[in-house]
Write a protein that holds these residues in place. Structure first.
Motif: not given
Length: 224
Positions: A165-166, A171, A173, A215, A218, A220
Motif C-alpha cells: 500500500d501507499s 498485504h 490479495d 488496486n 487505490s 496499491k
C-alpha cells in the motif's frame, strides 16, 4: 431421497438426531418457508410415498443464487476425502457460494463487447478468511475445499500476488474463482456453451486486469 444423496437410511434410533430426522426437518423447513407445497412430516416414515410440489417462484430467485448441475452433485458425491473434517456438505456449500456471488453480465442485444467484459469479468474474488466467516467455517477448511473443487475440475482459481500500500505495508490479495464451463438454455434444452460463447481463460485474464486496475486506483502496488 436419502439413498440418492448417498447416505444410508437409519430408521431405528428413536428421537436421537440421525440422517432420517435431519432429512425430515430439512423437508419441513422447505415446506414452512414456502419452497415446497403439500408436505406432512408425520407421514415422512419408512415405505410411505409422499409427493410434494415445488414452488417455482421461490426456486427461481432473481439474484444471489447458484445452480448446481447433476454432474457436479455426482462428482462431489463420488469424492472420498482423506481429510475427515472435510465432508461433502462443505464442498457443496462452497461451490454454491462461489456460483451465487460470481458476477454475471446482463445480456446485450449485440453480444458482450470487449469493454463490458473488461468492466465486469464473470469471476468471484475473495479471501479464505472472508468466505469462512460468511458461511460459518474456518480458513483451513475453505482452503482445503477450494483445492479439492479445483482438483475435481469444478472451479479454476488464481491467487493475486501480494501488494504494497501507499505506506509500504505488504498485504495478501484476493483469490479469483471462476467456473471453467457454462450452460445455457437454448431451444428448450440446457446445453454447454462453446469456447466462442464462454472462454473462462479470457474471463480470468479480464479478472486479473480488473483487480490490478482497482488496486492501482487505490494506490496499491503489486510485488513483481
Amino acid at each position: 431421497m436419502i439413498q440418492w444423496c448417498k447416505y444410508k437410511p437409519n430408521w431405528h434410533r428413536g428421537t436421537e438426531k440421525n440422517i432420517f430426522t435431519k432429512f425430515r426437518d430439512c423437508m419441513d423447513w422447505f415446506f414452512e418457508n414456502g419452497y415446497i407445497i403439500d408436505f406432512d412430516k408425520e407421514k415422512y416414515i419408512q415405505n410411505t410415498f409422499q409427493s410434494s410440489l415445488i414452488n417455482m417462484e421461490k426456486m427461481n430467485p432473481k439474484n444471489n443464487f447458484g445452480i448446481l448441475y447433476d454432474f457436479e452433485v455426482e462428482t462431489i458425491n463420488k469424492y472420498q476425502s482423506p481429510y475427515k473434517p472435510l465432508n461433502k456438505s462443505i464442498l457443496f456449500l462452497l461451490l454454491s457460494y462461489i456460483k451465487a456471488f460470481t458476477w454475471i453480465r446482463t445480456n446485450e442485444s449485440s453480444g458482450h463487447s470487449e469493454k463490458s467484459k473488461k468492466n465486469k469479468p464473470e469471476i468471484f474474488y475473495s479471501q479464505f478468511q472472508s468466505i469462512a466467516a460468511f458461511i460459518g467455517s474456518d480458513r483451513k477448511m475453505i482452503a482445503k475445499a477450494t483445492e479439492v473443487l479445483e482438483q475435481l475440475g469444478l472451479i479454476k482459481t488464481h491467487r493475486m500476488p501480494r501488494y504494497k500500500d501507499s505506506n509500504d505495508n505488504w498485504h495478501t490479495d484476493d483469490i479469483i474463482y471462476i467456473c471453467p464451463y457454462r450452460y445455457i438454455l437454448r431451444n428448450n434444452q440446457i446445453v454447454q456453451c462453446t469456447k466462442e460463447e464462454y472462454n473462462y481463460e479470457k474471463e480470468l485474464e479480464y479478472g486479473i486486469l480488473f483487480l490490478r486496475n482497482q488496486n492501482y486506483v487505490s494506490k496499491k502496488f503489486y510485488q513483481n
